[in-house]
Design an enzyme around this catalytic site. Structure first.
Site, PDB file in Angstrom:
ATOM      1  N   GLN A 100      87.121  21.717  23.450  1.00  0.00           N
ATOM      2  CA  GLN A 100      87.030  20.466  24.193  1.00  0.00           C
ATOM      3  C   GLN A 100      86.935  20.689  25.698  1.00  0.00           C
ATOM      4  OE1 GLN A 100      90.431  18.231  22.430  1.00  0.00           O
ATOM      5  NE2 GLN A 100      88.892  16.711  21.895  1.00  0.00           N
ATOM      6  N   LEU A 283      92.869   9.763  19.475  1.00  0.00           N
ATOM      7  CA  LEU A 283      91.463   9.567  19.817  1.00  0.00           C
ATOM      8  C   LEU A 283      91.348   8.862  21.162  1.00  0.00           C
ATOM      9  CD1 LEU A 283      88.475   9.773  19.140  1.00  0.00           C
ATOM     10  CD2 LEU A 283      88.675   7.606  17.887  1.00  0.00           C
ATOM     11  N   ALA A 284      92.221   7.907  21.405  1.00  0.00           N
ATOM     12  CA  ALA A 284      92.203   7.189  22.685  1.00  0.00           C
ATOM     13  C   ALA A 284      92.359   8.153  23.854  1.00  0.00           C
ATOM     14  CB  ALA A 284      93.309   6.130  22.710  1.00  0.00           C
ATOM     15  N   HIS A 307      99.896  10.403  28.014  1.00  0.00           N
ATOM     16  CA  HIS A 307      98.784  11.339  28.194  1.00  0.00           C
ATOM     17  C   HIS A 307      97.545  10.625  28.708  1.00  0.00           C
ATOM     18  CE1 HIS A 307     100.330  14.756  25.404  1.00  0.00           C
ATOM     19  NE2 HIS A 307     100.503  15.058  26.671  1.00  0.00           N
TER      20      HIS A 307
END
Length: 339
Positions: A100, A283-284, A307
């Site tokens: 990522q 996912l958010a 986060h």
């Protein structure tokens, strides 16, 4: 070169990975102080170092402070180069977090790239390979990113030993998405994965999930990882919606009963199902960065994490975007990214 001063005290590795990604994408350098200062083991750990070194190699960066335990890092990017890359965390450190970190820069490159990353594929405090493939990647593809990911070998904490392969095509521009409704639930399935552990552990976990989530026997799946690489246990629930799959994961731990692992996961799944929001909490957290690179977008989530909030404020330092959120009901938050 423009440089940004960042404080990493309040966040974990996510703030560092976001800074690395956006530094490669924007050409803006940064210095981060007090990296992971509030963690029990502060500073850079192996998986963070792998992400730093991967970003440095892909972006031909000048880096100072890339050492185990370092709490200060200076990163000055050069031009991003597409190509074939191999990275290893040399531990059970997360392969998906390394992926990522560098993916956004590579989809902005001028040629296709392929990556092979070795380490942990299913470990706590990181998205598992199933989440990346089934939940995160489809969102990227909907934005216009041509990418794929393949789990080659499972790697559980603490042994590691797993590997994944990913590819990415250049994306000239990302589409803005508005992800509000996830649609009706079409399926719920549970998977207990075991490596070098008694299968009864998985049966006990699945029994609890079946009872708590009302699942029939044909929705409960036990998978034994062959050949095993050290002991490991991952418990997954996948919820299918129209055009969207939500993936939830828990991990067995020494001294924690299988039933407790399953109950905790069932509680997380029920909290999501009680909402109509599109994105789960995890996912958010990860949608904000690609939406910012797209210049805008919005989505709903059932829980607004610390986060997400700290990550949003860091993104705003690199990109000309405004990220805001508003609670619409007890179980629905709307997050908006605007340029």
């Amino acid at each position: 070169m423009e440089m940004i001063e960042l404080d990493g005290e309040a966040g974990g590795g996510q703030l560092l990975r976001t800074a690395l990604s956006l530094s490669l994408c924007t050409g803006i350098g940064f210095t981060m102080e007090r990296i992971r200062a509030r963690r029990s083991r502060p500073g850079l750990m192996r998986q963070h170092l792998t992400a730093v070194r991967a970003a440095a190699e892909i972006g031909q960066a000048d880096v100072t402070g890339a050492e185990l335990g370092s709490m200060r890092l200076r990163f000055v990017p050069g031009p991003v180069t597409a190509g074939d890359y191999r990275f290893s965390t040399s531990s059970a450190g997360s392969t998906t977090l390394v992926l990522q970190t560098v993916w956004p820069a590579l989809w902005q490159a001028d040629a296709p790239s392929r990556l092979w990353i070795e380490g942990g594929t299913h470990n706590p405090m990181a998205p598992c390979a199933d989440f990346i493939a089934d939940t995160y990647l489809p969102a990227l593809q909907a934005m216009g990113v041509g990418a794929s990911v393949e789990l080659l070998k499972h790697g559980f904490y603490p042994a590691g030993g797993g590997s994944l392969h990913a590819s990415v095509q250049p994306a000239s521009a990302l589409r803005r998405l508005a992800l509000h409704a996830r649609g009706d639930t079409s399926s719920i399935e549970a998977f207990a994965m075991l490596s070098a552990l008694d299968s009864q552990i998985g049966h006990r976990e699945l029994r609890v999930l079946g009872k708590e989530l009302g699942l029939d026997a044909d929705a409960l799946h036990l998978r034994s990882i062959k050949p095993p690489v050290g002991p490991g246990n991952a418990l997954l629930v996948k919820i299918g919606h129209a055009g969207h799959v939500a993936t939830f994961t828990a991990y067995g731990q020494r001294g924690v009963q299988a039933e407790q692992v399953a109950l905790k996961l069932a509680h997380e799944v029920k909290a999501y199902l009680a909402s109509t929001a599109y994105a789960c909490e995890h996912l958010a957290d990860q949608l904000v960065l690609p939406m910012a690179l797209a210049g805008g977008g919005e989505f709903t989530t059932h829980r607004l994490s610390d986060h997400l909030q700290s990550n949003a404020r860091l993104i705003e330092k690199f990109l000309p975007v405004d990220i805001r959120w508003q609670q619409q009901s007890e179980h629905v938050w709307r997050v908006v990214v605007e340029s």
